[in-house]
Every structure is written in C-alpha cells, then in structure tokens.
Design an enzyme around this catalytic site. Sequence first.
Site, mmCIF file in Angstrom:
data_model
loop_
_atom_site.group_PDB
_atom_site.id
_atom_site.type_symbol
_atom_site.label_atom_id
_atom_site.label_comp_id
_atom_site.label_asym_id
_atom_site.label_seq_id
_atom_site.Cartn_x
_atom_site.Cartn_y
_atom_site.Cartn_z
ATOM 1 N N THR A 1 3.972 -14.858 42.002
ATOM 2 C CA THR A 1 4.962 -14.325 42.745
ATOM 3 C C THR A 1 5.074 -12.767 42.472
ATOM 4 O O THR A 1 4.032 -12.203 41.882
ATOM 5 C CB THR A 1 6.429 -14.776 42.205
ATOM 6 O OG1 THR A 1 6.295 -14.554 40.900
ATOM 7 C CG2 THR A 1 6.338 -16.268 42.592
ATOM 8 N N GLU B 1 -5.774 -9.003 29.963
ATOM 9 C CA GLU B 1 -4.387 -8.800 30.065
ATOM 10 C C GLU B 1 -3.548 -8.606 29.064
ATOM 11 O O GLU B 1 -3.192 -9.271 28.258
ATOM 12 C CB GLU B 1 -4.110 -10.511 30.959
ATOM 13 C CG GLU B 1 -4.763 -10.463 32.205
ATOM 14 C CD GLU B 1 -4.474 -11.786 33.098
ATOM 15 O OE1 GLU B 1 -5.000 -11.754 34.231
ATOM 16 O OE2 GLU B 1 -4.149 -12.794 32.316
ATOM 17 N N THR C 1 -7.648 -7.569 40.102
ATOM 18 C CA THR C 1 -6.621 -8.379 40.164
ATOM 19 C C THR C 1 -5.479 -7.986 39.263
ATOM 20 O O THR C 1 -4.695 -7.110 39.612
ATOM 21 C CB THR C 1 -6.834 -9.980 39.947
ATOM 22 O OG1 THR C 1 -7.347 -9.710 38.693
ATOM 23 C CG2 THR C 1 -7.987 -10.441 40.932
ATOM 24 N N ASN D 1 1.273 -13.656 32.816
ATOM 25 C CA ASN D 1 0.852 -15.090 33.112
ATOM 26 C C ASN D 1 1.926 -15.949 33.187
ATOM 27 O O ASN D 1 1.601 -17.079 33.971
ATOM 28 C CB ASN D 1 -0.515 -15.563 32.169
ATOM 29 C CG ASN D 1 -1.596 -14.964 32.193
ATOM 30 O OD1 ASN D 1 -2.138 -14.836 33.276
ATOM 31 N ND2 ASN D 1 -2.034 -14.025 31.216
ATOM 32 N N THR E 1 -19.359 -15.190 33.668
ATOM 33 C CA THR E 1 -18.219 -14.440 33.496
ATOM 34 C C THR E 1 -17.550 -13.285 34.354
ATOM 35 O O THR E 1 -18.551 -12.435 34.687
ATOM 36 C CB THR E 1 -18.500 -13.548 32.032
ATOM 37 O OG1 THR E 1 -18.538 -14.256 31.044
ATOM 38 C CG2 THR E 1 -17.124 -12.794 31.536
#
Lengths: 404, 404
Positions: free
Chosen positions: A404, A273, A150, A399, A187
């Site tokens: 979008t 991230e 992702t 985040n 997880t």
Amino acid sequence: MKIIEGGICAAGGFTAAGVHCGIRKNREKKDLSLIYSEVPAAAAAVYTTNLVKGAPLAVTKKHIENGKAQAVICNSGNANTCNADGIEIAEKMSELIADELKISADDIVVASTGVIGQPLEIEPIANGIPGLVRALSKDGCADAAEGIMTTDTVKKEIAVEFELDGKTCRIGGIAKGSGMIHPNMATMLVFITTDAAISAPMLQKALSTDIADTFNMVSVDGDTSTNDMVTVLANGLAGNDEITCEDGNFGAFMKALNTVTVYLCRMIAADGEGATKLLECRVSGAKDIKNAKTVAKSVICSSLLKAAMFGADANWGRVLCAIGYSGADADVNKVDVSFKSKAGQIAVCKNGAGIDFSEDIAKTVLLEKEIEIIIDLNDGEGTATAWGCDLTYDYVKINGDYRT
Amino acid sequence: MKIIEGGICAAGGFTAAGVHCGIRKNREKKDLSLIYSEVPAAAAAVYTTNLVKGAPLAVTKKHIENGKAQAVICNSGNANTCNADGIEIAEKMSELIADELKISADDIVVASTGVIGQPLEIEPIANGIPGLVRALSKDGCADAAEGIMTTDTVKKEIAVEFELDGKTCRIGGIAKGSGMIHPNMATMLVFITTDAAISAPMLQKALSTDIADTFNMVSVDGDTSTNDMVTVLANGLAGNDEITCEDGNFGAFMKALNTVTVYLCRMIAADGEGATKLLECRVSGAKDIKNAKTVAKSVICSSLLKAAMFGADANWGRVLCAIGYSGADADVNKVDVSFKSKAGQIAVCKNGAGIDFSEDIAKTVLLEKEIEIIIDLNDGEGTATAWGCDLTYDYVKINGDYRT
C-alpha cells in the site's frame, strides 16, 4: 585499475535512460529503465534458483541463448510474476522496445521487479517507450539506476577502468536490491556493461565464477526472490583482442568485474531494507572454502545477531550459536571472534569461550556504520566473506505493509 | 481425554517449585525451578542439534543414560554455555539439589537458559536450593513455569487426563521458548511429567516420534539455540500395566503426549519474541510428508511473510516465493493459497496465480490473533503443519539490546 564516473555508460558505445511511465502511481518515481549498446554485445546471465520464476527471466533466457544481446529493459513497481499472461507481457515489452530501437526482439534482455501476483499492464510501458528511447544518453546511468529501485533508498552504480593488451577498457554496473535477498541464488537485479571484447562463453564463465563469492554471499532477509538476475553485456568497442580462453587477460577482466560486483554487493547489503549498518563477516581458518562460506552465511543471516548489531550489543554468543547450527564442519572450541570498525577492533571470544573485554570500547566499535565480524576457526586454510545488514524497526515497517 | 489443571503437578507423585535465588538482578523474577517425583521415574530426552551445546545438556545426557531420573532443576538468566567451567557448574548444581532431596546426583536432569558466554556463579543457586526444596508443592507448577521464563511474556503449562487399562493417567508439561527457536532441532526447554507406567525405551520412542511433528515444526526466528531440550519423566504411579511395546496403550499415550506438545508448540509460537499473532501453516497435497514439511517450514520462516502478517497484508506472493525457494519438489503452477482465522476464510491464489479477492475481507481475516495459512499443493497426499509468529518492531527491540 581505477574507479571512474559513468556507471553503465562508462563503457564505450553504451547509453542509458530512466523515465516514469505510470506503472507506479507516484509520478516522482521513475519506473522504466533502458540500457542500449550501439552494437550487438556478447551476453551472459545468472538467474534466481527460486522455483517460482518471474516471466521476464524465461524470456531473457530464451533471448540470450545465442550469447548475444543489445539492450536491457527493466520496469519497477511490478514483478510480472505469478500472472497468467506474464510471458506474453514480457515478450510484448521486448517487441515494443526492439521496434523503437530498430533492433531484433531476440536481442533484448527484459526484467521486472516489484510486487508479485498483480497483472502488469502493457499500456504504460507502451506509452513510455518512445520517450525512454529519446532520453538515451551517456549521462543516463543515474536515471536508469533510479528506474529499477523498489524499496532501495540509494542508487547503486559504479564503473572502473582497466587495461587489456594496452587498450583501455571500462566495466560498470547498476544494481537494485534491498529486501528478499539471500545467498542461495543469482541474486537481485544487476546490469553490468563493458566495452572489453570477450566471447560469450568466457563472459558466462567469468560471471558464474564471480557470483559464487559476491552476490551469492549477500543476505538481507533470507528470502530468495523470484525475479533476480545478473546480466553482463560486452560490446568489444575497447578494441582489445577478444578473450576466448582463461589467459592473463581473462584474469585481468575477472579482477575488474570483481571490483564492480563487490562494490555493488556492499551497497546492496548496506541498503538492506531498514538497515542502519553494513555487516561484513570475514571467516578464516576453516577446513576449506565451503565450510568458510557456510559459517559466514550462517552468521550474516542470524536474526538475533542482526538485531544485536542494530543495538550495538557485543553479544558474541550469538555468533558462536550461528556457527554451531550452520552445519559447517568446525570445532567450536577453537573459535576466535572479534568485532572491528573504523573505531577499532576488539576481541570478544577466544577458543570458543568469552574473554574479558571493555563493554564501552565494544560499544564504540559497534556504533559505527560498517562493522566487520571477524571469525578465525583455527582449523585450516579456508576463507570466505559474506555481507549483510542489521535488523531494525524499519525492516518491519517497510515489509508490514509493502503493497500500500 | 480431557484438559485438566495442575500442569506438571497434575500427574500423581510430582511436585514443583520456583524461586528467585539471585542469578537475575530483578528480585521480582523467579530464576530457579525444580520438578520432583516422589519415586524414580523413567526418563527420555531430546536435545538441540547445534554443535555449540550448553554444558547442562552434556551432564543431563550422562545422568539419564540409564533411562532413569527423579528431579529436574533449571535456572534462567544464564545459559551456562561457552564457559570454561560449564560442566563443573552443571555437575555442582546436580549434586547440591540431589543432596537436599536425598537422592542420587545421577537422577537429576539439569538445564539452564539465558545469556551465552557469561560464567554462571554457583553461590546464588547453592543459597537458593534449601528454600526451593521447601517450596515443593502440588500447587507449584505456575512458579516452576515462571522460573524458566526468559523473554517469554506468559507462563506455558498444560495437563491432560487419559485412560490406560481403565486406570486414570495424567500427563502435563511446562515450556519456555520465545526467541532463538527454529525447527532443525529438539527445540526450547520443555519438561513433561506423567504418572503413566512406560518403559524408558518406549518413552524415548514416543518423544522422538512426537517432536518430529511438533517442536521441530516451530520457528520464531530461524536461530537454533544451544541449550534446548525436551524431557519426559514417567513415574508409573497411575498403576497401569507398563507400556513396553507399540500396542494400543502406546498409541493412547502418544495421543495424550501429542495433545500436550501441540498445545505447548502453539503457546511458544504465539509468545514468540515480539509476536502479536500466532501463525499456523497447514500444507496438504504434497508429494509426501517430507515435502509437505519442507514447504510448511519455509513459509513459516519467511521474514517477509512474517512482516506482512504483522501488517495484516494479504501479500500471498510471499507465500508462493517461500514455497519456490524451499527446496521442496512441488509444481508451483498447481498451488492454491488461502488465509483463515475466526473472522473467516479467503482464497487468494489458485493454480499459482492471483485471483480476485476483497482486500477488505482479507484485512478483517488477518487482523485476528491466530492466522492459518492454508496451502494445497494439489500434487499428492502429504500433509504437515508448522507454527510460527509475525515479525514485529518488538522483536527488534527485545533483541537489539538483550543483555542489558
């Protein structure tokens, strides 16, 4: 034991594939992955502890109740969670892939990852499945690893070779995980394959034991996802005598499994991230393992410490602070702290108080990409390790507008 | 009850001051504050639950054991925590200010806030104290509020007027708090003054009861500080009959106190490090208050939701996710969620699943500075409110290199 190429296809009898089927708008991004064993395999899994659970988890749980599975299908771009028709869609995914593979839908592990609460259309998946099955190959690991990503920035795969009864066995895994990662759970998504012969109950035991020290000790942002699971398929094609109890072979299998899972943990944390650094917190001297884990997780989860590590700031007070509020039974006046990286090691706190240290050396140590935060509680024999990452501008960016 | 000017000096008999004494290098930044009551006052306090506690907390605790205090001294720029001579320095601060005020050192509330683990020099404080006492005035609230700021961007002060036995009473407070703020504790630095007459035990009861719904429901970053405390001094100069039990006057006092604390909570959350938005999470329909609080705190603490709010992204899946991992006893299939601001209100989730909504309207709602996240669990009568803020680039910037 040695690290080998091939990832989830390293083990005998396993092939994999990943394609773009159209769940994602970006045609460059694969969004559907498949792992296939040419024979039925023993199966084990652990799942998120979040009360909100993705529909695929319920379906997978039902399918592998009998300890058996033969293929894994996973899409990215949509979590199929909090949707009224979620179970139906996950069942449909299983049926379509089972039909194409000519196996039973009950032998399918199904998973989804991506945005929560948007209906998952079955059409792109249905259209993609024939091509996905045609693409199955021994070289398919990289494509499969890509299809489950992702916000991940790198593919996560590994395999190792080890011996059982003089037979060469292989175990490999792929993982996706970048945000919404926290220790209180199974997880992220991890799919592991092995050609070792091991009974389903012992496979489950190995997995459940292992994750307590591996995937449950990783935190990126303190958010426990709704869709996480770790599955292992063991198809027995290596030809060793099936492991059915906690003997020496079980120990050897656990060790190989742990090599795979620790590697994937470190990759997931390093690819958190927005992360620029992998943080490894090593706690020793705790009253027991439970207290050691509590301290390690609290430190690795501290937003303030994570931001300090981003800035290469040796702000050890934040380490002490996180130990203090962790809830662990510890004597804060006995705590020693040092920072370590390949540039060196520097002690910054002794007996809970600051010591003189060179800020320049500390900066040099903390500017590296992999930082160890070493804590000795000087209060017992308990040890634990937790993995995390720094908190950066890019975490906020990623985040702030994920959908979008 | 009405809001009035004056902050901590609004109550009869209280004066305050704030000066630059040299703990901070920046001469423009005040770093030493004083609050003084012309007569001894009943005193109450609550403290951080962090095992690592600032030395000033231990000293204050000892000083107000008898339920009495007359002045508050607080420095910023250094937390006086994790230092070998911390207690000695905090005692010395008390003695110096007591001597100058010609009162007993046992009647001093002492507090420090700033970096952990760096020795606090007594010299600048000693040199600053005469000027600090000379500066005491009825107009000193703003200076005192400024002197306790760390990464705060705005001064936080309020006062209200209310009646007890036909006598006009006043209660006011100042607060500092921006980072390292989390619900499991007494929370940040808050100094409250009142001229209402109330016994020390009832004052403590009022404070301890109030913070459970106010300061313990605020989170900026999930880190529980080592130095937090909330103190109240009540000097009785309003002339009402002393409150000594839970009668109607106690209720009226609690209401006035709550007006002050909720206002300061909202100011602290809105001024969270790097924050651009105040988030207020209102939970209703929980099985009980405990479950309502658990849900409200979990949502307000979610890094993913906080980042989404920064980006004005109506990513309600993250609200559901945070409810799911909160540990609360809730049926996730009954949950309704909406977002509200002065631009309007928009429902985004009904019975745990997404509903059609206009992304444009949602964006308009979420672009405001104060956002309410409204959750109905449809499962009982429990309600709770928690306050927090968005997660932004500036949080990372502020904390990436706090010490320099």
